[in-house]
Design an enzyme around this catalytic site. Structure first.
Site, PDB file in Angstrom:
ATOM      1  N   GLU A  43      -3.963  -7.633   5.787  1.00 23.41           N
ATOM      2  CA  GLU A  43      -3.599  -7.707   7.205  1.00 23.41           C
ATOM      3  C   GLU A  43      -3.937  -9.060   7.789  1.00 23.41           C
ATOM      4  OE1 GLU A  43      -1.936  -4.639   8.055  1.00 23.41           O
ATOM      5  OE2 GLU A  43      -1.057  -6.306   9.157  1.00 23.41           O
TER       6      GLU A  43
ATOM      7  N   GLY B 187       0.816  -1.211   0.000  1.00 18.92           N
ATOM      8  CA  GLY B 187       0.000   0.000   0.000  1.00 18.92           C
ATOM      9  C   GLY B 187       0.847   1.258   0.000  1.00 18.92           C
TER      10      GLY B 187
ATOM     11  N   GLY C 208     -32.874  -1.764  -6.872  1.00 15.96           N
ATOM     12  CA  GLY C 208     -32.033  -1.349  -7.994  1.00 15.96           C
ATOM     13  C   GLY C 208     -31.197  -0.140  -7.665  1.00 15.96           C
TER      14      GLY C 208
HETATM   15  C1  LIG Z   1      -9.322   5.242  11.798  1.00 18.79           C
HETATM   16  C2  LIG Z   1     -10.180   5.029  10.604  1.00 18.79           C
HETATM   17  C3  LIG Z   1      -9.446   4.345   9.428  1.00 18.79           C
HETATM   18  C4  LIG Z   1      -9.047   2.928   9.765  1.00 18.79           C
HETATM   19  C5  LIG Z   1      -8.583   2.173   8.589  1.00 18.79           C
HETATM   20  C6  LIG Z   1      -8.368   0.703   8.862  1.00 18.79           C
HETATM   21  C7  LIG Z   1      -6.968   0.192   8.579  1.00 18.79           C
HETATM   22  C8  LIG Z   1      -6.217   0.883   7.506  1.00 18.79           C
HETATM   23  C9  LIG Z   1      -6.403   0.334   6.089  1.00 18.79           C
HETATM   24  C10 LIG Z   1      -5.695  -0.991   5.870  1.00 18.79           C
HETATM   25  C11 LIG Z   1      -5.137  -1.129   4.451  1.00 18.79           C
HETATM   26  C12 LIG Z   1      -4.578  -2.537   4.207  1.00 18.79           C
HETATM   27  C13 LIG Z   1      -3.170  -2.659   4.780  1.00 18.79           C
HETATM   28  C14 LIG Z   1      -2.708  -4.094   4.694  1.00 18.79           C
HETATM   29  C15 LIG Z   1      -1.453  -4.420   5.115  1.00 18.79           C
HETATM   30  C16 LIG Z   1      -1.027  -5.804   5.069  1.00 18.79           C
HETATM   31  O1  LIG Z   1      -1.715  -6.685   4.584  1.00 18.79           O
HETATM   32  S1  LIG Z   1       0.474  -6.088   5.803  1.00 18.79           S
HETATM   33  C17 LIG Z   1       0.743  -7.835   5.618  1.00 18.79           C
HETATM   34  C18 LIG Z   1      -0.220  -8.632   6.476  1.00 18.79           C
HETATM   35  N1  LIG Z   1       0.161 -10.002   6.422  1.00 18.79           N
HETATM   36  C19 LIG Z   1      -0.307 -10.903   7.297  1.00 18.79           C
HETATM   37  O2  LIG Z   1      -1.170 -10.629   8.119  1.00 18.79           O
HETATM   38  C20 LIG Z   1       0.291 -12.278   7.215  1.00 18.79           C
HETATM   39  C21 LIG Z   1      -0.488 -13.285   8.021  1.00 18.79           C
HETATM   40  N2  LIG Z   1       0.385 -14.333   8.531  1.00 18.79           N
HETATM   41  C22 LIG Z   1       0.905 -14.263   9.820  1.00 18.79           C
HETATM   42  O3  LIG Z   1       0.648 -13.381  10.594  1.00 18.79           O
HETATM   43  C23 LIG Z   1       1.809 -15.411  10.238  1.00 18.79           C
HETATM   44  O4  LIG Z   1       2.343 -16.029   9.100  1.00 18.79           O
HETATM   45  C24 LIG Z   1       1.039 -16.478  11.063  1.00 18.79           C
HETATM   46  C25 LIG Z   1      -0.187 -16.946  10.336  1.00 18.79           C
HETATM   47  C26 LIG Z   1       0.666 -15.866  12.380  1.00 18.79           C
HETATM   48  C27 LIG Z   1       1.919 -17.680  11.263  1.00 18.79           C
HETATM   49  O5  LIG Z   1       3.037 -17.260  11.983  1.00 18.79           O
HETATM   50  P1  LIG Z   1       4.334 -18.181  11.951  1.00 18.79           P
HETATM   51  O6  LIG Z   1       5.448 -17.399  12.520  1.00 18.79           O
HETATM   52  O7  LIG Z   1       4.488 -18.734  10.590  1.00 18.79           O
HETATM   53  O8  LIG Z   1       4.094 -19.456  12.876  1.00 18.79           O
HETATM   54  P2  LIG Z   1       3.128 -19.819  14.041  1.00 18.79           P
HETATM   55  O9  LIG Z   1       3.681 -21.092  14.573  1.00 18.79           O
HETATM   56  O10 LIG Z   1       1.713 -19.832  13.669  1.00 18.79           O
HETATM   57  O11 LIG Z   1       3.390 -18.677  15.152  1.00 18.79           O
HETATM   58  C28 LIG Z   1       4.441 -18.888  16.072  1.00 18.79           C
HETATM   59  C29 LIG Z   1       4.071 -18.302  17.394  1.00 18.79           C
HETATM   60  O12 LIG Z   1       3.986 -16.883  17.289  1.00 18.79           O
HETATM   61  C30 LIG Z   1       2.709 -16.434  17.686  1.00 18.79           C
HETATM   62  N3  LIG Z   1       2.333 -15.309  16.842  1.00 18.79           N
HETATM   63  C31 LIG Z   1       2.115 -15.345  15.520  1.00 18.79           C
HETATM   64  N4  LIG Z   1       1.783 -14.119  15.082  1.00 18.79           N
HETATM   65  C32 LIG Z   1       1.798 -13.269  16.145  1.00 18.79           C
HETATM   66  C33 LIG Z   1       1.552 -11.866  16.313  1.00 18.79           C
HETATM   67  N5  LIG Z   1       1.123 -11.074  15.315  1.00 18.79           N
HETATM   68  N6  LIG Z   1       1.673 -11.368  17.548  1.00 18.79           N
HETATM   69  C34 LIG Z   1       2.037 -12.151  18.581  1.00 18.79           C
HETATM   70  N7  LIG Z   1       2.299 -13.516  18.502  1.00 18.79           N
HETATM   71  C35 LIG Z   1       2.167 -14.043  17.276  1.00 18.79           C
HETATM   72  C36 LIG Z   1       1.800 -17.608  17.492  1.00 18.79           C
HETATM   73  O13 LIG Z   1       0.658 -17.488  18.296  1.00 18.79           O
HETATM   74  C37 LIG Z   1       2.699 -18.737  17.894  1.00 18.79           C
HETATM   75  O14 LIG Z   1       2.760 -18.713  19.292  1.00 18.79           O
HETATM   76  P3  LIG Z   1       2.947 -20.109  20.085  1.00 18.79           P
HETATM   77  O15 LIG Z   1       1.772 -20.945  19.687  1.00 18.79           O
HETATM   78  O16 LIG Z   1       2.934 -19.718  21.514  1.00 18.79           O
HETATM   79  O17 LIG Z   1       4.262 -20.649  19.574  1.00 18.79           O
HETATM   80  C1  LIG Z   2      -6.088  -4.080  -0.526  1.00 15.45           C
HETATM   81  C2  LIG Z   2      -4.877  -4.808  -0.025  1.00 15.45           C
HETATM   82  C3  LIG Z   2      -3.862  -4.076   0.596  1.00 15.45           C
HETATM   83  C4  LIG Z   2      -2.715  -4.720   1.036  1.00 15.45           C
HETATM   84  N1  LIG Z   2      -1.708  -3.970   1.585  1.00 15.45           N
HETATM   85  C5  LIG Z   2      -0.559  -4.577   1.946  1.00 15.45           C
HETATM   86  C6  LIG Z   2       0.531  -3.822   2.456  1.00 15.45           C
HETATM   87  O1  LIG Z   2       0.459  -2.601   2.544  1.00 15.45           O
HETATM   88  N2  LIG Z   2       1.674  -4.470   2.816  1.00 15.45           N
HETATM   89  C7  LIG Z   2       1.792  -5.843   2.717  1.00 15.45           C
HETATM   90  O2  LIG Z   2       2.832  -6.380   3.071  1.00 15.45           O
HETATM   91  N3  LIG Z   2       0.762  -6.604   2.236  1.00 15.45           N
HETATM   92  C8  LIG Z   2      -0.383  -5.998   1.843  1.00 15.45           C
HETATM   93  N4  LIG Z   2      -1.435  -6.758   1.353  1.00 15.45           N
HETATM   94  C9  LIG Z   2      -1.248  -8.211   1.147  1.00 15.45           C
HETATM   95  C10 LIG Z   2      -2.018  -9.025   2.165  1.00 15.45           C
HETATM   96  O3  LIG Z   2      -1.410  -8.948   3.411  1.00 15.45           O
HETATM   97  C11 LIG Z   2      -2.078 -10.475   1.665  1.00 15.45           C
HETATM   98  O4  LIG Z   2      -2.868 -10.493   0.517  1.00 15.45           O
HETATM   99  C12 LIG Z   2      -2.667 -11.394   2.731  1.00 15.45           C
HETATM  100  O5  LIG Z   2      -1.756 -11.534   3.788  1.00 15.45           O
HETATM  101  C13 LIG Z   2      -3.032 -12.779   2.174  1.00 15.45           C
HETATM  102  O6  LIG Z   2      -1.891 -13.391   1.585  1.00 15.45           O
HETATM  103  P1  LIG Z   2      -1.973 -13.907   0.071  1.00 15.45           P
HETATM  104  O7  LIG Z   2      -2.597 -12.841  -0.714  1.00 15.45           O
HETATM  105  O8  LIG Z   2      -0.635 -14.384  -0.305  1.00 15.45           O
HETATM  106  O9  LIG Z   2      -2.994 -15.129   0.124  1.00 15.45           O
HETATM  107  P2  LIG Z   2      -2.575 -16.683   0.408  1.00 15.45           P
HETATM  108  O10 LIG Z   2      -1.817 -16.785   1.662  1.00 15.45           O
HETATM  109  O11 LIG Z   2      -1.980 -17.221  -0.835  1.00 15.45           O
HETATM  110  O12 LIG Z   2      -4.034 -17.290   0.641  1.00 15.45           O
HETATM  111  C14 LIG Z   2      -4.837 -17.671  -0.461  1.00 15.45           C
HETATM  112  C15 LIG Z   2      -5.905 -18.594   0.079  1.00 15.45           C
HETATM  113  O13 LIG Z   2      -5.261 -19.749   0.662  1.00 15.45           O
HETATM  114  C16 LIG Z   2      -5.719 -19.921   2.009  1.00 15.45           C
HETATM  115  N5  LIG Z   2      -4.659 -20.404   2.884  1.00 15.45           N
HETATM  116  C17 LIG Z   2      -3.366 -20.062   2.860  1.00 15.45           C
HETATM  117  N6  LIG Z   2      -2.707 -20.659   3.866  1.00 15.45           N
HETATM  118  C18 LIG Z   2      -3.617 -21.406   4.547  1.00 15.45           C
HETATM  119  C19 LIG Z   2      -3.568 -22.241   5.706  1.00 15.45           C
HETATM  120  N7  LIG Z   2      -2.439 -22.437   6.392  1.00 15.45           N
HETATM  121  N8  LIG Z   2      -4.715 -22.789   6.123  1.00 15.45           N
HETATM  122  C20 LIG Z   2      -5.864 -22.590   5.448  1.00 15.45           C
HETATM  123  N9  LIG Z   2      -6.003 -21.818   4.351  1.00 15.45           N
HETATM  124  C21 LIG Z   2      -4.874 -21.242   3.919  1.00 15.45           C
HETATM  125  C22 LIG Z   2      -6.091 -18.518   2.455  1.00 15.45           C
HETATM  126  O14 LIG Z   2      -6.988 -18.614   3.535  1.00 15.45           O
HETATM  127  C23 LIG Z   2      -6.714 -17.945   1.197  1.00 15.45           C
HETATM  128  O15 LIG Z   2      -8.075 -18.372   1.115  1.00 15.45           O
HETATM  129  C24 LIG Z   2      -2.594  -6.136   0.893  1.00 15.45           C
HETATM  130  C25 LIG Z   2      -3.624  -6.866   0.310  1.00 15.45           C
HETATM  131  C26 LIG Z   2      -4.761  -6.222  -0.148  1.00 15.45           C
HETATM  132  C27 LIG Z   2      -5.851  -7.024  -0.806  1.00 15.45           C
END
Ligand SMILES: CCCCCCCCCCCCC/C=C/C(=O)SCCNC(=O)CCNC(=O)[C@H](O)C(C)(C)COP(=O)(O)OP(=O)(O)OC[C@H]1O[C@@H](n2cnc3c(N)ncnc32)[C@H](O)[C@@H]1OP(=O)(O)O
Ligand SMILES: Cc1cc2nc3c(=O)[nH]c(=O)nc-3n(C[C@H](O)[C@H](O)[C@H](O)COP(=O)(O)OP(=O)(O)OC[C@H]3O[C@@H](n4cnc5c(N)ncnc54)[C@H](O)[C@@H]3O)c2cc1C
Length: 693
Positions: free
Chosen positions: A438, A186, A415
């Protein structure tokens, strides 16, 4: 309040005036509650509304739909530039309230929320003092580059590398493969000067025969563009990813790095660092690197109320104006569509949910702030696991259900709901990404249920045994311990003693939600145990096979969190000087939300004969009664959100309800109607019309 006063000289819609005369509670009192009883917040919001409604461009949100992508983006940059004036007048809080008041999304939201959450969580105090003011004043514009074209959910799987070069005391960032291209970032496509790059940290280590050791993903601050010419810096390829379903006022970008060197000091080092000898100092909790995402999820949790309130406002005002079919031929007027129960069924559960989500969001943001203070103070991560679990589940539940609610409100407008001039399609298209961004809503709930199972394990095993004594039983999961310790008979008795009506008491409803969630957690735990006792050791496969139940379990826990938050706030309000009439309508909204959830999840509540069929039948039939109880207050309830017309951008939902004249004016004056003969007609169609058979 802003609305009544500002629009008092406009032509009144008699239907809306009648609806407003039916109110049984104080709209301004409820509006103050929705502003956290903070008159300063209300005043700032009113000033921002005044500024927006008097701005030549921002006051006409309906014009957004008539612009090309470049023109939309140019408009968005103009609107973004206004936030500087807001912050000069009201400080940081003005920024948040500005976003809550705008019809459109603007690129600054990334710098102000997504980047800011990460930087404030991950940067050291020294980095904060030196750099953060530049981002606050927009001298730098930040973004957050974690996702890659090949990996999003699986953060551990990202491929961008960051290698420590001991000889020069620098890091080298590189995109080794096509799939390592940063993507979806973003604000990066056209605007950001800086970004936080997540990359695998590689350090050559003598203990590893001088080979590179991977310490996993870490955050690094990278300048992407020159501050004078705004051109990409050496080794950096960056651009916009192209058109999206919505959110097109934002420039989501791609980024490729070709061996780009940055100073060692650019690693965001609140929790971890690399010293000049290349030695890695690790964090107290391995997942503190993810703290920034919890912050954005907290914003999204709070923001669900903001967006859902707009949709229900438009749908309810329109539904009390729109009339279709006479009930009886003798009637003078056709029937208001709000009077049809299936119209109420499309809107009222989401009206109740709007209030429920307000109180849940308010509670979560307090808990998040408390956790961050503890984490920043001395890396005290006691609350982190519970907050991560709740933020994952709540963000998934609340964004998905808000998207569903916006769509249901659109459908309720027939509509006209499909016209951009209703304001709902744009709201929906801009909102639905919240279920993917997120953290994907199929993925994150697994984190919640994993945590719930760990709490169940702790509660059910002898505390002196190997259970994880670091794991604290937080307030939001105390029910698991209570339910486990309360014999089934006691609880069963609690419900059975209830006469049918008293099952509707909030105490009884809350107890139903607690037991429902507990039973679901227990069921998953038993399923996993059963698989393992049958010799299946493939935990990832067992977990994957249970994905659907796991996500549903998270949803049940989070709906309990919402109900508990709503009820706790009502009890708190009723203990202070909130008038009884307001409390009554809030209880009706709580009951409507609870009964709607029960009605749409019957099986859960019947699981262990916890309630009898007669009680479920009674609950099923009581939903319509709650609709009727709420009916007189529908317009006053949405008026309590105090949303100005420029925020709604809707011909259907404006404060004084001049639906048809506005709809016709916006349609007839759009540029597409400037020329009677559309482009392309003469060369493509006219020959057909004039052809001789
Ligand atoms: C005010 C008005 C306006 C408001 C506007 C609203 C918002 C603004 C607009 C938003 C615009 C969009 C912006 C988008 C940005 C993005 O998308 S940024 C990228 C986001 N990406 C993700 O979210 C990725 C998701 N995946 C993960 O978080 C991790 O891969 C996972 C699924 C959590 C897996 O983690 P991983 O390290 O692979 O292994 P695990 O074994 O599952 O985890 C290990 C342990 O760590 C703990 N843990 C995991 N995540 C967290 C965390 N975030 N915080 C704290 N702890 C965490 C997890 O619980 C495990 O713990 P234990 O079980 O105790 O080991
Ligand atoms: C509008 C928008 C803004 C964004 N802004 C940012 C940004 O500013 N910075 C940034 O870093 N990222 C950003 N992102 C990316 C966003 O964080 C990712 O799209 C999101 O984390 C999902 O990852 P992916 O797209 O790779 O989907 P994938 O992880 O490939 O998932 C695809 C499908 O597979 C499923 N899947 C994957 N893994 C599993 C599992 N373990 N178990 C079950 N189902 C699973 C998912 O649930 C989903 O249905 C943005 C995305 C959007 C749409």
């Amino acid at each position: 309040m802003y609305c009544p006063k500002t629009y008092e000289n406009e032509k009144k819609n008699e239907d809306l005036e009648f609806e407003r005369s039916q109110s049984t509670f104080s709209i301004s009192e409820l509006n103050l509650i929705l502003n956290k009883n903070d008159k300063n917040i209300m005043n700032i919001k009113n000033e921002i509304k005044k500024m927006i409604e008097n701005d030549e461009i921002i006051s006409k949100p309906q014009e957004i739909h008539l612009l090309s992508r470049e023109e939309q983006y140019k408009r968005a940059l103009y609107v973004s530039s206004k936030i500087v004036d807001i912050k000069k007048r009201f400080g940081e809080i003005g920024g948040d309230l500005y976003y809550q008041t705008l019809f459109e999304e603007i690129p600054f939201v990334i710098n102000d929320i997504v980047f800011a959450c990460a930087f404030k969580s991950l940067a050291s105090e020294e980095q904060m003092n030196k750099l953060y003011p530049k981002f606050q004043n927009y001298q730098y514009l930040g973004s957050y580059a974690q996702t890659e074209i090949g990996h999003g959910s699986n953060v551990q799987g990202i491929e961008t590398t960051c290698t420590y070069i001991k000889e020069t005391g620098e890091f080298e960032l590189n995109s080794p493969t096509l799939t390592s291209t940063k993507y979806w970032i973003g604000g990066l496509g056209k605007l950001a000067t800086h970004t936080i790059v997540f990359a695998q940290l590689l350090i050559a280590s003598s203990s590893n025969n001088g080979n590179l050791k991977n310490y996993g993903p870490h955050p690094f601050l990278l300048q992407v563009r020159g501050l004078d010419d705004h051109l990409p810096l050496k080794g950096i390829t960056v651009g916009d990813i192209g058109p999206k379903l919505g959110f097109n006022s934002l420039d989501n970008g791609y980024l490729r790095l070709d061996h780009v060197r940055i100073p060692r000091e650019n690693m965001l080092s609140r929790f971890f660092r690399v010293n000049e000898n290349g030695e890695y100092e690790k964090p107290k909790h391995p997942k503190l690197i993810y703290a920034g995402m919890v912050g954005v999820r907290s914003n999204m949790i709070e923001n669900s109320f903001v967006c859902l309130s707009r949709a229900v406002t438009i749908a309810i005002r329109y539904s009390t104006i729109r009339k279709q079919f006479k009930a009886n031929q003798s009637d003078k007027q056709e029937k208001k569509i709000i009077e049809y129960s299936n119209q109420m069924n499309r809107i009222l559960p989401y009206l109740a949910q709007t209030f429920a989500f307000f109180f849940a969001g308010k509670r979560f943001s307090v808990e998040f702030d408390q956790m961050m203070i503890a984490v920043k103070k001395d890396q005290d991560t006691t609350l982190l696991s519970e907050l991560h679990a709740n933020s994952s589940g709540l963000k998934s539940l609340m964004t998905q259900s808000t998207s569903d609610g916006i769509e249901s409100c659109r459908l309720s407008c027939g509509g006209h709901g499909y016209s951009q001039f209703s304001g709902i399609p744009y709201l929906w298209a801009n909102y639905v990404h919240m279920s993917s961004a997120e953290g994907e809503s199929n993925l994150l709930p697994q984190q919640t249920t994993k945590y719930l199972l760990s709490i169940l394990r702790k509660v059910t095993t002898d505390l002196s045994s190997s259970s994880d004594d670091k794991l604290v039983i937080g307030q939001s999961v105390q029910y698991i311990k209570d339910e486990f310790e309360s014999s089934f008979e006691n609880i069963n008795q609690f419900i059975k003693e209830k006469s049918l009506n008293s099952i509707l008491h909030p105490d009884s409803l809350l107890q139903l939600f607690k037991h429902r969630s507990f039973v679901l957690i227990k069921s998953i735990g038993s399923s996993i145990q059963e698989q393992m006792s049958n010799g299946n050791k493939d935990i990832p496969q067992i977990w994957s096979d249970l994905n659907v139940e796991i996500n549903h379990c998270s949803k049940a826990h989070c709906q309990l969190y919402v109900v508990q938050s709503f009820y706790d706030q009502i009890l708190l309000l009723s203990s202070n000087d909130t008038s009884n009439s307001t409390i009554i309508v809030l209880i009706q909204l709580l009951q409507t939300y609870c009964v709607w959830i029960i009605n749409t999840n019957f099986v859960d509540f019947l699981q262990d004969q916890y309630v009898e069929l007669a009680q479920i039948d009674f609950l099923k039939n009581s939903l319509i009664n709650f609709y009727k109880l709420l009916r007189p207050n529908l317009v006053p309830l949405v008026d309590s959100f105090d949303l100005c017309n420029a925020t709604l951008g809707s011909a259907l939902g404006s404060y004084n309800g001049d639906v048809y004249s506005t709809l016709y004016k916006w349609s007839s004056t759009q540029p597409f109607n400037k020329n009677s003969i559309p482009l392309g007609f003469n060369e493509n169609i006219k020959p057909l019309i004039n052809s001789k058979l």
